[in-house]
Design an enzyme around this catalytic site. Structure first.
Site, PDB file in Angstrom:
ATOM      1  N   ARG A 150       0.826  -1.208   0.000  1.00  0.00           N
ATOM      2  CA  ARG A 150       0.000   0.000   0.000  1.00  0.00           C
ATOM      3  C   ARG A 150       0.871   1.273   0.000  1.00  0.00           C
ATOM      4  O   ARG A 150       0.599   2.236  -0.716  1.00  0.00           O
ATOM      5  CB  ARG A 150      -0.912  -0.065   1.232  1.00  0.00           C
ATOM      6  N   ARG A 178     -10.773   4.666  -3.065  1.00  0.00           N
ATOM      7  CA  ARG A 178      -9.716   4.311  -2.117  1.00  0.00           C
ATOM      8  C   ARG A 178      -9.391   5.501  -1.232  1.00  0.00           C
ATOM      9  O   ARG A 178      -9.574   6.646  -1.637  1.00  0.00           O
ATOM     10  CB  ARG A 178      -8.447   3.881  -2.847  1.00  0.00           C
ATOM     11  N   ASN A 216     -13.384  15.854  -2.919  1.00  0.00           N
ATOM     12  CA  ASN A 216     -14.067  14.579  -3.175  1.00  0.00           C
ATOM     13  C   ASN A 216     -15.565  14.823  -3.231  1.00  0.00           C
ATOM     14  O   ASN A 216     -16.080  15.725  -2.572  1.00  0.00           O
ATOM     15  CB  ASN A 216     -13.756  13.616  -2.020  1.00  0.00           C
ATOM     16  N   HIS A 230     -19.193  12.852  -2.463  1.00  0.00           N
ATOM     17  CA  HIS A 230     -19.668  11.690  -1.712  1.00  0.00           C
ATOM     18  C   HIS A 230     -21.196  11.621  -1.784  1.00  0.00           C
ATOM     19  O   HIS A 230     -21.870  12.660  -1.620  1.00  0.00           O
ATOM     20  CB  HIS A 230     -19.212  11.802  -0.246  1.00  0.00           C
ATOM     21  N   ASP A 266      -9.126  14.947   3.722  1.00  0.00           N
ATOM     22  CA  ASP A 266      -8.070  14.831   4.731  1.00  0.00           C
ATOM     23  C   ASP A 266      -7.773  13.341   4.934  1.00  0.00           C
ATOM     24  O   ASP A 266      -8.203  12.517   4.118  1.00  0.00           O
ATOM     25  CB  ASP A 266      -8.461  15.561   6.026  1.00  0.00           C
ATOM     26  N   ALA A 267      -7.086  13.014   6.013  1.00  0.00           N
ATOM     27  CA  ALA A 267      -6.628  11.626   6.173  1.00  0.00           C
ATOM     28  C   ALA A 267      -7.749  10.667   6.576  1.00  0.00           C
ATOM     29  O   ALA A 267      -7.578   9.445   6.527  1.00  0.00           O
ATOM     30  CB  ALA A 267      -5.501  11.586   7.203  1.00  0.00           C
ATOM     31  N   GLY A 268      -8.901  11.188   6.942  1.00  0.00           N
ATOM     32  CA  GLY A 268      -9.989  10.313   7.388  1.00  0.00           C
ATOM     33  C   GLY A 268     -10.823   9.785   6.232  1.00  0.00           C
ATOM     34  O   GLY A 268     -10.563  10.082   5.062  1.00  0.00           O
ATOM     35  N   ASP A 318     -13.928  10.260   4.371  1.00  0.00           N
ATOM     36  CA  ASP A 318     -15.004  11.224   4.097  1.00  0.00           C
ATOM     37  C   ASP A 318     -15.209  12.208   5.251  1.00  0.00           C
ATOM     38  O   ASP A 318     -16.344  12.535   5.604  1.00  0.00           O
ATOM     39  CB  ASP A 318     -16.319  10.473   3.802  1.00  0.00           C
TER      40      ASP A 318
END
Ligand code: GAR
Length: 219
Positions: free
Chosen positions: A66, A92, A108, A110, A142-144, A146
């Site tokens: 990964r 991803r 993004n 959603h 961000d890193a989370g 959504d």
């Protein structure tokens, strides 16, 4: 200055098409400089080929792990020096290498009104929980999962007869209106991704976004 976009996809690419359509219609001062997919079978790649948009596949299968895939994806995207990275059905989680190269420059779309229903089953969850409305969200990545700051949302009714598929189809109508509008706003400077910058006349009232979308989402 025309905004350079890298668009990341995993599937059909209908959001990619909607952004290209807005560009073609002169509604969005942007240019797609790269379409990148994690799947060679993504139908959106055929659209990119049809339109002569540069494209590439960066598949996890072709990388040792990964972490190596994350680095390769970030490098590939960075090659084209985009101003904005657009996740349009990219299924991803984006890793640190891309986030660090493009801080607050990745957005993004959603298919739910975040923070409700993150993940991959937004339409299913809206039905399962008895929601009467749901919608779509465009947010900074961000890193989370959504979790990043919300830029814009559009509301879509949940009909009693809806299946996850019929609901998702109407949510996608709303996405196809909202997502290009946000990209156009970023290109023109009416939307800023930098929370420290105040933009005169910025679109910060959801109703501005919602007006055309309610029609698109309920037809
Ligand atoms: C879109 O509905 C988008 O909201 C969703 O995937 C679909 C892709 O459609 N994304 C997610 O669920 C991300 N969590 P498209 O490939 O036709 O644009």
């Amino acid at each position: 200055m025309t905004l350079r976009l890298s668009v990341l996809i995993s599937g059909g690419g209908s959001n990619l098409r909607s952004i290209q359509a807005a560009i073609d219609e002169g509604k969005c001062d942007a240019r797609i400089v790269l379409v990148a997919s994690d799947r060679a079978s993504a139908a959106g790649l055929a659209f990119a080929a049809e339109r002569g948009l540069p494209s590439c596949v960066v598949s996890p299968r072709d990388h040792a792990d990964r972490a190596a895939w994350d680095v390769a994806l970030a490098a590939k995207v960075a090659e084209q020096a985009p101003d904005l990275v657009v996740l349009a059905g990219f299924m991803r989680i984006v890793g640190a290498p891309l986030l660090e190269r493009f801080p607050r420059r990745i957005i993004n779309v959603h298919p739910a009104l975040l923070p409700l229903f993150p993940g991959t089953t937004g339409p299913e969850q809206a039905i399962a929980t008895g929601m009467r409305v749901t919608g779509c969200t465009v947010h900074v990545v961000d890193a989370g999962v959504d979790t990043g700051p919300i830029i814009a949302q559009a509301v879509v009714r949940v009909l009693p007869t809806d299946t996850a598929d019929t609901l998702h189809e109407r949510i996608q109508h709303a996405e196809h209106a909202l997502f290009p509008l946000v990209v156009a706003g970023i290109a023109s400077g009416t939307i800023t991704l930098d929370p420290t910058v105040a933009v005169p006349g910025a679109i910060d009232d959801g109703s501005v976004m919602l007006a055309p979308l309610l029609r698109a989402g309920t037809s």
